[in-house]
Design an enzyme around this catalytic site. Structure first.
Site, mmCIF file in Angstrom:
data_model
loop_
_atom_site.group_PDB
_atom_site.id
_atom_site.type_symbol
_atom_site.label_atom_id
_atom_site.label_comp_id
_atom_site.label_asym_id
_atom_site.label_seq_id
_atom_site.Cartn_x
_atom_site.Cartn_y
_atom_site.Cartn_z
ATOM 1 N N GLY A 117 89.042 9.727 20.385
ATOM 2 C CA GLY A 117 89.771 9.213 19.237
ATOM 3 C C GLY A 117 91.149 9.845 19.187
ATOM 4 O O GLY A 117 91.398 10.882 19.814
ATOM 5 N N LYS A 118 92.060 9.229 18.475
ATOM 6 C CA LYS A 118 93.387 9.802 18.279
ATOM 7 C C LYS A 118 94.054 9.063 17.137
ATOM 8 O O LYS A 118 93.833 7.876 16.932
ATOM 9 C CB LYS A 118 94.242 9.665 19.545
ATOM 10 C CG LYS A 118 95.466 10.550 19.575
ATOM 11 C CD LYS A 118 95.090 12.021 19.641
ATOM 12 C CE LYS A 118 95.587 12.683 20.884
ATOM 13 N NZ LYS A 118 95.233 14.078 21.028
ATOM 14 N N GLY A 119 94.877 9.786 16.382
ATOM 15 C CA GLY A 119 95.540 9.141 15.261
ATOM 16 C C GLY A 119 96.759 9.915 14.821
ATOM 17 O O GLY A 119 97.154 10.909 15.442
#
Length: 428
Positions: A117-119
């Site tokens: 995931g990444k944000g």
């Protein structure tokens, strides 16, 4: 939100390759080296979802600005999504998607029960006061509340965020849930469930990878010359540990420039960029260089530990180091990788070298679940063990098939992900 298809991505220039373009190309190349269902490979080119949110912020003067936030969730076949939250003006859905793919590979290479995931938020953190940063973070946590959680998606610090940011995020999430849930994020201060050694972990793992690479190529760490681009948390911790092991760190840099001394520096005496911005150029040194020139020094090991896309088709032929160890995410473009391979320059990839961050985040997650904190010594011992196991898994592929280190790391990761997908099946 959809992401660009491979057909619409720009192939016109090495400099323009995004994290997503590079991640997909690396995946396609690795797939040629391992027997994996093409359907699995096609699925892994795309994220499960990318969430875009509006994050309103009341400024200190009472005005209101609205920023855009993202959270890309790539694949969770092996466990909850895991990856950082960054505050930077250039944060975008495409960047987060590409970085989330790298997190999937990184977790699989390290055999951690997570997916990628990444944000982040498209904002310049330097333009925010501390109070504004807190308010922005708490509102972001509320906007993402349904998407994250200790068994869903576990964010961590990244560019422009830190342990305090994670503390605010955790508190906002916990207040809405009605109970303290430290495992919703990692990278927190130890006093509220963070792990000792988490901040130093990416640099420590980069140093371990460099040490193992040096020894693999029949050299001694003692006396090995090292240049480190980026004297932030990753670069500084890697440089200091390698120096402790006997290496000679002859050059370091920050965003303002580089210093070079063939006799080496006392890296423990140089403040990191976070501790004192601009401190690198304030050191006594025989020679100063441009930040880019540090990559082309005639050294045994060069560690790009600043930002992505710094080794490109334009300078790959000028790299004189015998070994490249990636401390940053994506510092070497796909085209540059090919050039370095043709020249016989081994590149130890980011998904192995800097994986200490997510590995100690995994340790923190375990500590939060069990409500029992580990000592720093235990964290470092466990990290060393995990890194050596991952190194051996990748090395076996290098030796068995003559692959590059990056291809070998992808083969290890892709094999594990494909096996998990085959075991779980596609439903409905």
């Amino acid at each position: 939100m959809t992401t660009p298809s491979p057909e619409t991505e720009s192939n016109s220039g090495d400099e323009l390759d995004s994290a997503l373009v590079t991640a997909r190309r690396q995946l396609e190349r690795a797939a040629t080296h391992v027997d994996v269902d093409p359907g699995v490979v096609e699925r892994l080119k795309h994220p499960t979802r990318v969430q875009q949110v509006s994050v309103p912020l009341e400024r200190d003067d009472g005005s209101v600005d609205v920023f855009t936030g993202y959270r890309a969730q790539h694949d969770d076949v092996r466990g909850p999504y895991k990856g950082g939250l960054r505050y930077h003006p250039e944060v975008s859905a495409e960047e987060c998607t590409g970085l989330s793919m790298w997190m999937t590979w990184k977790c699989a290479v390290m055999d951690l029960p997570f997916g990628g995931g990444k944000g982040g938020i498209a904002v310049d953190p330097k333009s925010l006061s501390e109070d504004e940063t807190e308010r922005l973070t708490r509102r972001f946590a509320e906007e993402l509340r349904d998407a994250v959680g200790p068994t869903k998606d576990v964010p961590a610090p990244d560019m422009g965020t830190d342990a305090q940011t994670m503390a605010w995020f955790m508190d906002a999430y916990s207040m809405q849930q009605g109970e303290t849930i430290p495992g919703v994020v990692t990278g927190k201060p130890p006093v509220i469930g963070g792990s000792y050694g988490r901040e130093e972990a990416p640099g420590r793992s980069t140093a371990i990878a460099a040490r193992e690479a040096i020894q693999y190529y029949d050299r001694e760490v003692s006396g090995t010359t090292v240049a480190v681009q980026g004297f932030g948390s990753v670069g500084a911790n890697a440089a200091r540990l390698l120096e402790d092991w006997g290496a000679t760190v002859v050059a370091v840099s920050d965003v303002n420039g580089a210093i070079y001394d063939p006799d080496g520096f006392d890296t423990h005496a140089i403040p990191t960029h976070e501790e004192a911005p601009g401190a690198v150029l304030e050191q006594d040194a025989p020679e100063t260089l441009d930040n880019e020139d540090i990559l082309e020094l005639d050294v045994d090991v060069v560690i790009p530990a600043a930002v992505g896309n710094v080794i490109t088709a334009d300078n790959a032929d000028a790299i004189e180091a015998d070994i490249v160890v990636e401390g940053a995410n994506g510092p070497t473009t796909f085209a540059a990788d090919t050039i370095l391979e043709e020249r016989g320059v081994p590149v130890i990839p980011d998904i192995l070298a800097n994986a200490g961050g997510v590995t100690v985040s995994y340790f923190e997650w375990l500590q939060d679940i069990n409500r029992r904190q580990w000592t720093l010594d235990r964290v470092n011992e466990e990290l060393e063990e995990h890194m050596l196991e991952a190194w051996d898994d990748v090395r076996e592929e290098v030796d068995a098939a003559g692959l590059t280190w990056r291809d070998a790391a992808y083969v290890v990761a892709l094999s594990r992900i494909a096996e998990a997908k085959e075991t779980r099946g596609l439903w409905p």
